[in-house]
Design an enzyme around this catalytic site. Structure first.
Site, PDB file in Angstrom:
ATOM      1  N   ASP A 141       0.870  -1.176   0.000  1.00  0.00           N
ATOM      2  CA  ASP A 141       0.000   0.000   0.000  1.00  0.00           C
ATOM      3  C   ASP A 141       0.909   1.228   0.000  1.00  0.00           C
ATOM      4  OD1 ASP A 141       0.905   0.188   2.607  1.00  0.00           O
ATOM      5  OD2 ASP A 141      -1.080   0.142   3.537  1.00  0.00           O
ATOM      6  N   HIS A 142       0.320   2.412   0.213  1.00  0.00           N
ATOM      7  CA  HIS A 142       1.118   3.646   0.204  1.00  0.00           C
ATOM      8  C   HIS A 142       2.193   3.624   1.292  1.00  0.00           C
ATOM      9  CE1 HIS A 142      -2.294   4.036   2.890  1.00  0.00           C
ATOM     10  NE2 HIS A 142      -1.599   4.937   3.584  1.00  0.00           N
TER      11      HIS A 142
ATOM     12  N   CYS B  72       2.905  -3.451   4.039  1.00  0.00           N
ATOM     13  CA  CYS B  72       2.105  -2.293   4.458  1.00  0.00           C
ATOM     14  C   CYS B  72       2.819  -1.678   5.653  1.00  0.00           C
ATOM     15  CB  CYS B  72       0.653  -2.681   4.749  1.00  0.00           C
ATOM     16  SG  CYS B  72       0.402  -3.869   6.074  1.00  0.00           S
TER      17      CYS B  72
ATOM     18  N   THR C 198       2.466  -2.037   8.940  1.00  0.00           N
ATOM     19  CA  THR C 198       2.839  -3.021   9.970  1.00  0.00           C
ATOM     20  C   THR C 198       3.003  -4.431   9.409  1.00  0.00           C
ATOM     21  OG1 THR C 198       0.514  -3.484  10.398  1.00  0.00           O
ATOM     22  CG2 THR C 198       1.551  -1.764  11.761  1.00  0.00           C
TER      23      THR C 198
ATOM     24  N   GLY D  75      -2.209  -5.867   8.371  1.00  0.00           N
ATOM     25  CA  GLY D  75      -3.396  -5.821   7.511  1.00  0.00           C
ATOM     26  C   GLY D  75      -3.231  -6.709   6.289  1.00  0.00           C
TER      27      GLY D  75
ATOM     28  N   HIS E 256       8.471 -24.877   8.183  1.00  0.00           N
ATOM     29  CA  HIS E 256       7.422 -25.509   8.992  1.00  0.00           C
ATOM     30  C   HIS E 256       6.019 -25.250   8.453  1.00  0.00           C
ATOM     31  CE1 HIS E 256       9.972 -25.834  12.937  1.00  0.00           C
ATOM     32  NE2 HIS E 256      10.696 -26.077  11.847  1.00  0.00           N
TER      33      HIS E 256
ATOM     34  N   ARG F 196       6.601 -34.204   9.634  1.00  0.00           N
ATOM     35  CA  ARG F 196       5.577 -33.952  10.661  1.00  0.00           C
ATOM     36  C   ARG F 196       4.782 -32.680  10.390  1.00  0.00           C
ATOM     37  NH1 ARG F 196      10.289 -31.796  12.550  1.00  0.00           N
ATOM     38  NH2 ARG F 196      10.188 -29.939  13.875  1.00  0.00           N
ATOM     39  N   HIS F 197       5.365 -31.786   9.570  1.00  0.00           N
ATOM     40  CA  HIS F 197       4.676 -30.518   9.292  1.00  0.00           C
ATOM     41  C   HIS F 197       3.568 -30.680   8.250  1.00  0.00           C
ATOM     42  CE1 HIS F 197       7.705 -28.614  11.703  1.00  0.00           C
ATOM     43  NE2 HIS F 197       8.665 -29.065  10.910  1.00  0.00           N
TER      44      HIS F 197
HETATM   45  C1  RB5 Z   1      -1.964   2.516   6.620  1.00  0.00           C
HETATM   46  O1  RB5 Z   1      -1.979   3.699   7.359  1.00  0.00           O
HETATM   47  C2  RB5 Z   1      -1.779   1.333   7.555  1.00  0.00           C
HETATM   48  O2  RB5 Z   1      -2.930   1.151   8.331  1.00  0.00           O
HETATM   49  C3  RB5 Z   1      -1.470   0.082   6.767  1.00  0.00           C
HETATM   50  O3  RB5 Z   1      -0.338   0.292   5.995  1.00  0.00           O
HETATM   51  C4  RB5 Z   1      -1.173  -1.177   7.569  1.00  0.00           C
HETATM   52  O4  RB5 Z   1      -0.251  -0.930   8.575  1.00  0.00           O
HETATM   53  C5  RB5 Z   1      -2.325  -1.944   8.047  1.00  0.00           C
HETATM   54  O5  RB5 Z   1      -2.181  -3.032   8.630  1.00  0.00           O
END
Ligand code: RB5
Length: 146
Positions: A8-9, A65, A67, A70, A98, A132-133
């Site tokens: 994403d951005h 993204c 984090t 998402g 695994h 096993r996996h």
């Molecule tokens: C965008 O602001 C942010 O929410 C997205 O990039 C991501 O971190 C979502 O999980």
């Protein structure tokens, strides 16, 4: 081995760095965007890459993204997709060995480009161990029917 890549951005600049790394490494990939800093919705990009990996067109996907959370939640809605959010190389290796993960997700606001490159390398150079996996992956597939 062909990789479907998207962000994403928030993940744009790290995605560009990873694209350069894949190119330098001679790994074939297609960049599904985003192509600018304009605000977009990560599920749209997760959907494109998850669908492309699910169909078998690409061996693996990489989604970035802010984090990585998402992207992993959205991609894992697709049956047959096992998206792993990794912030260090040990998890990236285990995700392949695994969990037979087929999509790697990362957070551009969590890790730097150097570590992200190492994570991509660990992910792409590790293979599923089976044994096993295998049965555990079959059990995950069964959960998709619920
Ligand atoms: C965008 O602001 C942010 O929410 C997205 O990039 C991501 O971190 C979502 O999980």
């Amino acid at each position: 081995m062909k990789i479907a890549l998207a962000s994403d951005h928030a993940g744009l600049h790290l995605k560009e760095n990873i694209a350069a790394y894949l190119k330098e490494s001679g790994v074939a990939f297609y960049d599904y965007g985003a192509y600018s800093d304009d605000s977009v919705d990560y599920p749209d990009f997760a959907s494109t890459v998850a669908g492309a990996v699910q169909s078998g067109e690409y061996a693996f996907g990489i989604l970035i993204c802010g984090t990585g959370i998402g992207m992993s939640i959205a991609a894992n809605k697709y049956p047959g997709i096992r998206a792993a959010l990794c912030s260090e190389t040990f998890s990236a290796r285990c995700a392949r060995e695994h969990n037979n993960a087929n999509i790697l997700t990362m957070g551009s606001r969590v890790i730097g480009a150097g570590l992200a490159r190492d994570i991509v390398e660990a992910f792409l150079h590790s293979g599923f161990e089976g044994g096993r996996h295998e049965n555990r992956i079959i059990k995950i597939s069964r959960l998709e029917q619920k």
